[in-house]
Motif scaffolding. Structure first.
Motif, short mmCIF file in Angstrom:
data_model
loop_
_atom_site.label_atom_id
_atom_site.label_comp_id
_atom_site.label_asym_id
_atom_site.label_seq_id
_atom_site.Cartn_x
_atom_site.Cartn_y
_atom_site.Cartn_z
N LEU A 37 -17.13 -25.69 -2.27
CA LEU A 37 -18.10 -26.66 -1.76
C LEU A 37 -19.08 -27.09 -2.85
CD1 LEU A 37 -19.08 -24.80 1.54
CD2 LEU A 37 -17.55 -26.76 1.33
N ARG A 38 -19.58 -28.30 -2.70
CA ARG A 38 -20.66 -28.80 -3.56
C ARG A 38 -21.98 -28.63 -2.81
NH1 ARG A 38 -18.72 -31.14 -7.91
NH2 ARG A 38 -16.58 -31.92 -7.88
N ALA A 39 -23.07 -28.74 -3.54
CA ALA A 39 -24.40 -28.55 -2.96
C ALA A 39 -24.64 -29.47 -1.76
CB ALA A 39 -25.48 -28.75 -4.02
N ARG A 40 -24.19 -30.72 -1.87
CA ARG A 40 -24.40 -31.66 -0.77
C ARG A 40 -23.70 -31.18 0.50
NH1 ARG A 40 -25.46 -37.41 -0.40
NH2 ARG A 40 -24.71 -38.14 1.62
N ALA A 41 -22.47 -30.68 0.37
CA ALA A 41 -21.72 -30.19 1.54
C ALA A 41 -22.41 -28.96 2.13
CB ALA A 41 -20.29 -29.86 1.15
N VAL A 42 -22.99 -28.13 1.29
CA VAL A 42 -23.71 -26.95 1.78
C VAL A 42 -24.94 -27.42 2.57
CG1 VAL A 42 -24.97 -24.86 1.13
CG2 VAL A 42 -22.85 -25.45 -0.06
N CYS A 43 -25.65 -28.41 2.05
CA CYS A 43 -26.80 -28.97 2.78
C CYS A 43 -26.37 -29.49 4.15
CB CYS A 43 -27.45 -30.11 1.99
SG CYS A 43 -28.42 -29.58 0.57
N GLU A 44 -25.25 -30.23 4.18
CA GLU A 44 -24.76 -30.77 5.44
C GLU A 44 -24.43 -29.65 6.42
OE1 GLU A 44 -21.50 -33.17 4.13
OE2 GLU A 44 -22.78 -34.85 3.57
N ILE A 50 -30.28 -34.66 3.80
CA ILE A 50 -29.60 -35.01 2.55
C ILE A 50 -30.56 -35.85 1.72
CG2 ILE A 50 -27.57 -36.07 1.49
CD1 ILE A 50 -27.03 -33.56 3.25
N ALA A 51 -31.32 -35.18 0.89
CA ALA A 51 -32.27 -35.83 -0.01
C ALA A 51 -32.09 -35.19 -1.38
CB ALA A 51 -33.70 -35.60 0.49
N PRO A 52 -32.31 -35.95 -2.46
CA PRO A 52 -32.09 -35.40 -3.80
C PRO A 52 -32.80 -34.07 -4.05
CG PRO A 52 -32.45 -37.76 -3.94
CD PRO A 52 -32.70 -37.36 -2.50
N ASN A 53 -34.03 -33.95 -3.58
CA ASN A 53 -34.77 -32.70 -3.79
C ASN A 53 -34.09 -31.52 -3.09
OD1 ASN A 53 -37.01 -31.30 -4.90
ND2 ASN A 53 -37.95 -31.25 -2.87
N ASN A 54 -33.64 -31.72 -1.87
CA ASN A 54 -32.98 -30.65 -1.12
C ASN A 54 -31.65 -30.27 -1.77
OD1 ASN A 54 -35.06 -30.61 0.71
ND2 ASN A 54 -34.02 -31.90 2.19
N ILE A 55 -30.88 -31.27 -2.20
CA ILE A 55 -29.60 -31.00 -2.84
C ILE A 55 -29.82 -30.23 -4.14
CG2 ILE A 55 -27.58 -32.06 -3.96
CD1 ILE A 55 -27.88 -34.35 -1.85
N ASN A 56 -30.82 -30.62 -4.92
CA ASN A 56 -31.11 -29.92 -6.17
C ASN A 56 -31.55 -28.48 -5.91
OD1 ASN A 56 -30.42 -32.02 -7.89
ND2 ASN A 56 -32.47 -32.90 -7.84
N ASN A 57 -32.35 -28.27 -4.88
CA ASN A 57 -32.79 -26.91 -4.55
C ASN A 57 -31.60 -26.03 -4.16
OD1 ASN A 57 -35.50 -27.33 -5.07
ND2 ASN A 57 -35.98 -27.89 -2.96
N LEU A 78 -18.81 -27.10 -8.24
CA LEU A 78 -17.99 -26.62 -7.15
C LEU A 78 -18.12 -25.10 -7.05
CD1 LEU A 78 -14.55 -28.45 -7.24
CD2 LEU A 78 -16.17 -28.36 -5.36
N PHE A 79 -18.50 -24.64 -5.87
CA PHE A 79 -18.74 -23.20 -5.69
C PHE A 79 -17.87 -22.64 -4.58
CE2 PHE A 79 -22.45 -25.04 -7.57
CZ PHE A 79 -22.83 -24.13 -8.54
N THR A 80 -17.49 -21.37 -4.73
CA THR A 80 -16.69 -20.68 -3.74
C THR A 80 -16.99 -19.18 -3.83
OG1 THR A 80 -14.47 -20.44 -2.85
CG2 THR A 80 -14.67 -20.32 -5.23
N ARG A 81 -16.50 -18.45 -2.87
CA ARG A 81 -16.61 -16.99 -2.94
C ARG A 81 -15.58 -16.49 -3.93
NH1 ARG A 81 -17.01 -14.65 3.02
NH2 ARG A 81 -17.52 -12.82 1.84
N PRO A 82 -15.94 -15.52 -4.78
CA PRO A 82 -14.97 -15.02 -5.76
C PRO A 82 -13.81 -14.32 -5.08
CG PRO A 82 -17.05 -13.83 -5.93
CD PRO A 82 -17.22 -14.88 -4.87
N ARG A 83 -12.65 -14.43 -5.68
CA ARG A 83 -11.46 -13.75 -5.15
C ARG A 83 -11.46 -12.31 -5.65
NH1 ARG A 83 -11.17 -17.14 -1.61
NH2 ARG A 83 -10.37 -19.18 -2.05
#
Length: 84
Positions: A37-44, A50-57, A78-83
């Motif tokens: 996931l990307r930061a934006r998807a995590v925010c969603e 969905i605001a630049p400040n929230n996505i950056n945080n 792109l982030f995920t849980r490590p295998r």
């Protein structure tokens, strides 16, 4: 004197989750995620505006989790849980 050393590599640094509710929410999102996931998807997923400040945080928190080995950054942003 000879000391017996195990053949295992040294333990990685402590992968302790930072003490803030946002990290718990982020980990809950990744527990349900089936793909990186990307930061934006995590925010969603966290229902954060969905605001630049929230996505950056969120992105900074994701990077902090990746530095601790709790998450893995598989590609730029792109982030995920490590295998195991």
């Amino acid at each position: 004197m000879s000391s017996r050393r195990s053949q295992r590599p040294p333990a990685p640094p402590s992968a302790e989750l930072p003490d803030h509710p946002a990290y718990q929410q982020i980990m809950a999102v990744f527990a349900a995620a089936e793909a990186p996931l990307r930061a934006r998807a995590v925010c969603e997923a966290m229902e954060v505006e969905i605001a630049p400040n929230n996505i950056n945080n969120v992105r900074l928190k994701l990077k902090r989790l990746a530095e601790r080995g709790i998450l893995a950054e598989t590609g730029q942003g792109l982030f995920t849980r490590p295998r195991p």
